[in-house]
Design a protein around this motif. Structure first.
Motif, PDB file in Angstrom:
ATOM      1  N   PHE A  79       0.831  -1.210   0.000  1.00  0.00           N
ATOM      2  CA  PHE A  79       0.000   0.000   0.000  1.00  0.00           C
ATOM      3  C   PHE A  79       0.861   1.253   0.000  1.00  0.00           C
ATOM      4  N   LEU A  80       1.908   1.266   0.825  1.00  0.00           N
ATOM      5  CA  LEU A  80       2.792   2.432   0.887  1.00  0.00           C
ATOM      6  C   LEU A  80       3.559   2.598  -0.425  1.00  0.00           C
ATOM      7  N   GLU A  82       2.614   1.825  -3.389  1.00  0.00           N
ATOM      8  CA  GLU A  82       1.740   2.236  -4.473  1.00  0.00           C
ATOM      9  C   GLU A  82       1.055   3.567  -4.198  1.00  0.00           C
ATOM     10  N   SER A  83       1.402   4.216  -3.102  1.00  0.00           N
ATOM     11  CA  SER A  83       0.814   5.526  -2.784  1.00  0.00           C
ATOM     12  C   SER A  83       1.308   6.583  -3.760  1.00  0.00           C
ATOM     13  N   GLU A  84       0.507   7.679  -3.922  1.00  0.00           N
ATOM     14  CA  GLU A  84       0.872   8.782  -4.822  1.00  0.00           C
ATOM     15  C   GLU A  84       2.157   9.437  -4.374  1.00  0.00           C
ATOM     16  N   GLU A  85       2.368   9.505  -3.050  1.00  0.00           N
ATOM     17  CA  GLU A  85       3.563  10.130  -2.519  1.00  0.00           C
ATOM     18  C   GLU A  85       4.806   9.364  -2.963  1.00  0.00           C
ATOM     19  N   ARG A  87       5.012   7.085  -5.602  1.00  0.00           N
ATOM     20  CA  ARG A  87       5.144   7.000  -7.056  1.00  0.00           C
ATOM     21  C   ARG A  87       5.708   8.295  -7.650  1.00  0.00           C
ATOM     22  N   LEU A  94       5.829  11.827   1.683  1.00  0.00           N
ATOM     23  CA  LEU A  94       6.053  10.403   1.940  1.00  0.00           C
ATOM     24  C   LEU A  94       6.614  10.190   3.340  1.00  0.00           C
ATOM     25  N   LEU A  97       3.844  10.347   5.728  1.00  0.00           N
ATOM     26  CA  LEU A  97       3.015   9.147   5.639  1.00  0.00           C
ATOM     27  C   LEU A  97       3.663   7.962   6.372  1.00  0.00           C
TER      28      LEU A  97
END
Length: 542
Positions: A79-80, A82-85, A87, A94, A97
């Motif tokens: 999940f982390l 694939e996060s927007e932050e 990628r 990030l 997060l």
């Protein structure tokens, strides 16, 4: 085989009482102990089988829980990644997060972002950035686009054993931009194992393909779960083959064990229970069973003793009577009808034995009389004559009194047999024997010597008294005819006398006196029969 039988008989009691009680005890104890032993073997097998079933159920639950935990941790890291932050490499966002995620997810001891070169960039746990992990297998797998859950590795930052969850970070163009790394302690799996292993002494451990421990490296189980699994067992479990029913663990303890793979077959969970723990309930049951059996034996012992006594007492009494017969004791008492509490068979045997004993005693008495009595005349026979003669000769010699012997022959007996028959001859012999017995003194011993010859032992009679006694006997025979069926026969006898001298033993003196009396008898025969003569060495024929 013969030696073993000899040893068994030597160990047996000699008495019937001891043997009956021994075998009675064995008849009770052996079935109880044998049943307990066989039942114990059966229960041990059942206990081991049940324990293996429980371990299978336990491993099913434990591996499902462990796989679920591993899956959740891997899902969090993915999940982390694939996060927007991640990628778009928004490092500040990030970092926030990762920090927030570390606070809300206790399964990780560290969450880090590693750039595409293999250097750590973000690590909220406080580990300095710039650590090179480009040589790690999970980094190389991430570059290939694969997510990874490692075996236990040693952290370069802390030096502690950790599990690494790594997921690759892909940019909008699917280019490799690094990875998100989550580090967890194997203690979480240890805690699950402790909660699952509810039985005393039961251990659950996880091993990797090399046989290295995944669990048990830290925390309360440190030092309890042993070194790498032995090679033969490792090969079995990773071929998905069952473990041996019973084997020795790393510490040499005999255990019951089961295994099950997890983490897609990369790890194997082994659950073990010491055999002594498995058998503890069996031994407790057997102890109670044996104690109950002993209590039953104790309660039955009085009845058993009474039963054995009802068998022993008649048999012992029969043995006593048999010894009395053997020793020829006249005080042997037989009591028919005794031991009414004995079993029917023993009572019948005892009564029959008493009856046979009485008949045997009477028979023995009759045989004893027959052994020393002439059956035709009822006088003492020659054997009795010699035994009693030796005794009287010894007594008279020691007492210093005279002892004389009278040899008597029935005149013309052959003619009676030839003319009147042998049955008439027997009647004549019985008649003469009766006349001799009636005319003899009470101290004299009258015997049939053989054929138509008789002998009278006269203790206390010297030569003159012997002649007087002989004349009285001769006259007594002559004075009364022998009645037969068709006629009466007048009988006469010739008698020779002799007195013992002091030469030789009593037996030798008796033999010599009988010889001299026999010579005197022939002198009387030669003188015309129906005569009495004393031994005279100067007479013709002496």
């Amino acid at each position: 085989m013969r030696d073993s039988r000899t040893l068994i008989f030597r160990l047996m009691p000699d008495s019937l009482r001891g043997r009956i009680r021994l075998f009675s005890l064995l008849l009770i104890a052996l079935p109880v102990l044998t049943s307990a032993l066989l039942f114990g073997v059966f229960l041990k097998g059942r206990a081991e089988e049940q324990e293996r079933f429980h371990l299978d159920v336990l491993l099913e639950q434990y591996t499902a829980e462990a796989d679920d935990w591993l899956g959740r941790c891997m899902a969090d890291v993915t999940f982390l990644a694939e996060s927007e932050e991640a990628r778009h490499l928004q490092l500040e966002r990030l970092g926030r997060l990762l920090t927030a995620f570390s606070r809300t997810h206790q399964g990780f001891i560290a969450l880090s972002y590693v750039d595409a070169r293999g250097f750590t960039v973000l690590d909220p746990s406080g580990v300095p950035a710039g650590m090179d992990i480009s040589d790690r297998s999970y980094f190389l797998a991430a570059r290939r686009g694969d997510s990874t859950i490692t075996d236990v590795v040693t952290s370069r930052a802390t030096g502690l054993p950790v599990l690494i969850f790594a997921a690759p970070v892909r940019g909008p163009e699917r280019d490799f931009r690094g990875l998100i790394l989550g580090a967890s302690s194997p203690a979480a799996l240890d805690k699950m194992a402790r909660l699952a292993a509810t039985s005393e002494g039961r251990i659950i451990r996880i091993l990797d393909r090399k046989g290295e421990r995944v669990t048990g490296r830290s925390g309360p189980l440190a030092g309890v779960v042993g070194p790498p699994l032995e090679s033969p067992l490792r090969e079995l479990v990773f071929r998905n083959a069952p473990l041996p029913p019973i084997y020795a663990d790393h510490a040499g303890r005999i255990v019951v064990g089961r295994s099950k793979t997890l983490k897609d077959g990369q790890w194997v969970a082994v659950a073990e229970t010491p055999l002594r723990v498995v058998h503890a309930g069996v031994w407790n049951f057997l102890t109670v069973a044996v104690l109950a059996a002993l209590a039953v034996i104790t309660l039955l012992t009085p009845a058993l003793l009474r039963l054995t006594r009802s068998v022993e007492a008649p048999l012992e009494e029969m043995a006593r009577m048999a010894r009395a017969m053997e020793e020829d004791r006249p005080d042997m008492d037989c009591a028919p009808g005794a031991f009414r509490e004995a079993p029917d068979e023993i009572r019948t045997l005892y009564d029959a034995f008493v009856h046979m004993t009485g008949k045997l005693r009477d028979t023995i008495s009759q045989l004893a009389v027959c052994a020393i009595t002439d059956p035709l005349t009822a006088l003492a026979n020659r054997r009795s004559l010699m035994d009693e003669g030796r005794r009287l000769a010894g007594v008279c010699r020691r007492s210093g009194v005279p002892f004389s012997v009278l040899m008597i022959d029935l005149d013309g007996f052959k003619q009676i047999n030839d003319t009147l028959g042998h049955q008439a001859g027997d009647e004549v012999l019985r008649h003469v024997a009766g006349r001799l017995r009636a005319a003899a003194r009470s101290t004299d011993f009258v015997a049939r010597y053989g054929g138509e010859e008789f002998v009278v032992l006269a203790p206390g009679a010297d030569a003159a008294q012997a002649l007087s006694l002989a004349e009285r006997l001769r006259a007594a025979v002559e004075s009364e005819a022998c009645p037969l069926d068709i006629q009466s026969v007048l009988c006469t006898v010739s008698i020779g006398t002799s007195t013992l001298d002091g030469a030789g033993t009593p037996e030798e003196a008796l033999e010599a006196a009988l010889g001299r009396a026999d010579q005197a008898l022939y002198q009387a025969k030669n003188a015309g029969r129906n005569r009495v003569r004393a031994f005279d060495p100067a007479s013709p024929g002496s």
